[in-house]
Design an enzyme around this catalytic site. Structure first.
Site, PDB file in Angstrom:
ATOM      1  N   LYS A 109     -14.009  -4.482  -3.044  1.00  0.00           N
ATOM      2  CA  LYS A 109     -14.719  -3.224  -2.877  1.00  0.00           C
ATOM      3  C   LYS A 109     -13.957  -2.097  -3.535  1.00  0.00           C
ATOM      4  O   LYS A 109     -14.537  -1.113  -3.952  1.00  0.00           O
ATOM      5  CB  LYS A 109     -14.846  -2.877  -1.385  1.00  0.00           C
ATOM      6  CG  LYS A 109     -15.899  -3.660  -0.634  1.00  0.00           C
ATOM      7  CD  LYS A 109     -16.117  -3.045   0.748  1.00  0.00           C
ATOM      8  CE  LYS A 109     -15.667  -3.963   1.864  1.00  0.00           C
ATOM      9  NZ  LYS A 109     -14.308  -3.696   2.353  1.00  0.00           N
ATOM     10  N   LYS A 164       0.823  -1.214   0.000  1.00  0.00           N
ATOM     11  CA  LYS A 164       0.000   0.000   0.000  1.00  0.00           C
ATOM     12  C   LYS A 164       0.851   1.256   0.000  1.00  0.00           C
ATOM     13  O   LYS A 164       0.542   2.222  -0.689  1.00  0.00           O
ATOM     14  CB  LYS A 164      -0.947   0.017   1.216  1.00  0.00           C
ATOM     15  CG  LYS A 164      -2.118  -0.947   1.076  1.00  0.00           C
ATOM     16  CD  LYS A 164      -3.168  -0.696   2.155  1.00  0.00           C
ATOM     17  CE  LYS A 164      -4.305  -1.702   2.050  1.00  0.00           C
ATOM     18  NZ  LYS A 164      -5.256  -1.587   3.169  1.00  0.00           N
ATOM     19  N   LYS A 170      -8.749 -10.637  -7.495  1.00  0.00           N
ATOM     20  CA  LYS A 170      -9.824 -10.898  -6.537  1.00  0.00           C
ATOM     21  C   LYS A 170     -10.897  -9.811  -6.676  1.00  0.00           C
ATOM     22  O   LYS A 170     -10.584  -8.645  -6.918  1.00  0.00           O
ATOM     23  CB  LYS A 170      -9.220 -10.986  -5.139  1.00  0.00           C
ATOM     24  CG  LYS A 170      -9.707 -10.031  -4.079  1.00  0.00           C
ATOM     25  CD  LYS A 170      -8.987 -10.267  -2.754  1.00  0.00           C
ATOM     26  CE  LYS A 170      -9.022  -9.050  -1.851  1.00  0.00           C
ATOM     27  NZ  LYS A 170     -10.154  -8.689  -1.133  1.00  0.00           N
TER      28      LYS A 170
HETATM   29  P1  ADP Z   1     -12.405  -5.755  -0.069  1.00  0.00           P
HETATM   30  O1  ADP Z   1     -11.245  -6.110  -0.952  1.00  0.00           O
HETATM   31  O2  ADP Z   1     -13.723  -6.035  -0.703  1.00  0.00           O
HETATM   32  O3  ADP Z   1     -12.282  -4.359   0.493  1.00  0.00           O
HETATM   33  P2  ADP Z   1     -11.457  -6.738   2.444  1.00  0.00           P
HETATM   34  O4  ADP Z   1     -10.064  -6.904   2.006  1.00  0.00           O
HETATM   35  O5  ADP Z   1     -11.821  -5.566   3.299  1.00  0.00           O
HETATM   36  O6  ADP Z   1     -12.394  -6.740   1.158  1.00  0.00           O
HETATM   37  O7  ADP Z   1     -11.934  -8.089   3.157  1.00  0.00           O
HETATM   38  C1  ADP Z   1     -13.074  -8.198   3.972  1.00  0.00           C
HETATM   39  C2  ADP Z   1     -13.379  -9.679   4.129  1.00  0.00           C
HETATM   40  O8  ADP Z   1     -13.937 -10.190   2.910  1.00  0.00           O
HETATM   41  C3  ADP Z   1     -12.169 -10.555   4.413  1.00  0.00           C
HETATM   42  O9  ADP Z   1     -12.552 -11.599   5.276  1.00  0.00           O
HETATM   43  C4  ADP Z   1     -11.791 -11.078   3.048  1.00  0.00           C
HETATM   44  O10 ADP Z   1     -11.098 -12.292   3.102  1.00  0.00           O
HETATM   45  C5  ADP Z   1     -13.146 -11.256   2.407  1.00  0.00           C
HETATM   46  N1  ADP Z   1     -13.052 -11.070   0.949  1.00  0.00           N
HETATM   47  C6  ADP Z   1     -12.833  -9.896   0.311  1.00  0.00           C
HETATM   48  N2  ADP Z   1     -12.828 -10.063  -1.017  1.00  0.00           N
HETATM   49  C7  ADP Z   1     -13.029 -11.379  -1.229  1.00  0.00           C
HETATM   50  C8  ADP Z   1     -13.119 -12.184  -2.402  1.00  0.00           C
HETATM   51  N3  ADP Z   1     -13.010 -11.670  -3.600  1.00  0.00           N
HETATM   52  N4  ADP Z   1     -13.349 -13.508  -2.249  1.00  0.00           N
HETATM   53  C9  ADP Z   1     -13.483 -14.039  -1.026  1.00  0.00           C
HETATM   54  N5  ADP Z   1     -13.398 -13.348   0.120  1.00  0.00           N
HETATM   55  C10 ADP Z   1     -13.180 -12.028   0.029  1.00  0.00           C
HETATM   56 NA    NA Z   2     -10.023  -3.588   1.075  1.00  0.00          NA
END
Ligand code: ADP
Ligand code: NA
Length: 330
Positions: free
Chosen positions: A200, A114, A197
């Site tokens: 958000k 980051k 992946k």
């Molecule tokens: P994002 O990338 O959507 O901001 P975060 O990194 O904040 O998500 O993760 C929040 C939770 O959601 C964590 O437990 C993470 O492992 C899960 N998570 C986020 N994106 C995925 C994905 N594409 N597939 C499976 N689990 C996910």
């Molecule tokens: Na995130």
């Protein structure tokens, strides 16, 4: 209660959660809240480690909490609260900061990634200290189990090291937590770029299905999802990442095996398959969307739920913090 304590949380970093958050986290949380004494947090203090708009953050925090509940987190069975409502989190984090080596923190790969993207001037001390705040989140509650994605494994390792270090220096205080790493089969990829992946924070909306998307919109996104030219509905991550991702989503949401879905669509085109998947997605998320909107429509009730959650959380957190303050000499 004799159930093992569990802690997990998510950042309120967008208007809506995405279906990867549901499949990779909320679905497990919902199941584990029965067998565990579960504490679920909306980690808004973590969210300001990147610049935020105050009005949007406040809104996103409430929407995230509402989506936890709509997806099946039961605020009676679990403790559901907002991180900034419990001041013990940054208070314990400060103590942990003083036990964390500069080099140890600088080695965290998420920080390295980051901060490299942001540049030195835009990178804050807050981002650097993200892992010690996360350690405080976990250690305040004596959590034994911490369900997280693979990307958080290193932070849970650091939490274990800090807990062990504190215990050996000041006496047995913290429970040493264990990461429960999310299964690879629960990972969802971007519909347009199926090797990234789903997130958000994706740069384009087309590849992300939001929990709060209207049904027609999700169907449209699924229809235009990247596939391949061989026309066969078959799970093969290496050579068919797009189709494999759609199969994973289909399988998890329908509770059916990948093999039975492959069989159902054998000899039929991707069009039929995508239509079938759209139905499954809409069936799962339409009620979650409706329930979320209902909760957001009654702000006083949501406030009551979150205030009760914060009281329950603070009762545990404050007791831990009092012990820590005493042991360090305050
Ligand atoms: P994002 O990338 O959507 O901001 P975060 O990194 O904040 O998500 O993760 C929040 C939770 O959601 C964590 O437990 C993470 O492992 C899960 N998570 C986020 N994106 C995925 C994905 N594409 N597939 C499976 N689990 C996910
Ligand atoms: Na995130």
């Amino acid at each position: 209660t004799t159930k093992p304590r569990l802690f997990s949380g998510m950042q309120p970093s967008a208007d809506s959660l995405q279906i990867g958050n549901y499949i990779g986290a909320l679905l497990q949380w919902k199941q584990m809240q029965v067998s565990h004494d579960a504490i679920f947090c909306v980690v808004d203090l973590h969210a300001i480690t990147v610049a935020q708009d105050p009005r949007e953050l406040r809104e996103a925090t409430r929407r995230t909490a509402a989506q936890y509940i709509a997806a099946g987190i039961d605020p009676e069975l679990s403790t559901l609260f907002v991180q900034s409502h419990v001041p013990a989190h940054p208070q314990l984090a400060w103590v942990l900061n003083t036990l964390t080596g500069y080099g140890e923190a600088a080695r965290m790969t998420q920080f390295k990634d980051k901060s490299a993207r942001q540049g030195t001037d835009a990178t804050t001390l807050g981002l650097f200290a993200y892992p010690t705040l996360m350690a405080a989140d976990i250690l305040l509650y004596g959590a034994q189990t911490v369900p997280v994605g693979e990307d958080q494994r290193q932070h849970v390792e650091l939490t274990r090291d800090l807990a062990t270090r504190f215990n050996s220096r000041f006496g047995e205080t913290f429970v040493i937590p264990e990461a429960q790493i999310q299964k690879a089969t629960a990972k969802v990829y971007d519909l347009q770029e199926p090797t990234n992946k789903m997130s958000k924070s994706a740069s384009t909306d087309k590849g992300v299905i939001w929990l709060l998307d209207e049904p027609a919109k999700s169907a449209k996104k699924i229809k235009s999802a990247t596939t391949d030219s061989d026309g066969e509905v078959r799970f093969d991550v290496a050579s068919k990442p797009g189709v494999s991702n759609l199969l994973t989503i289909y399988s998890v949401l329908s509770g059916r095996t990948v093999a039975s879905i492959e069989t159902e669509y054998a000899g039929r085109g991707y069009g039929d398959f995508k239509t079938g998947l759209s139905e499954v997605v809409v069936e799962t998320f339409a009620p979650i969307r409706a329930r979320t909107l209902e909760l957001l429509d009654d702000p006083a009730e949501l406030d009551r739920i979150l205030a009760r959650g914060a009281d329950k959380a603070a009762a545990i957190a404050d007791a831990t913090l009092a012990t820590v303050y005493d042991r360090v000499g305050f």
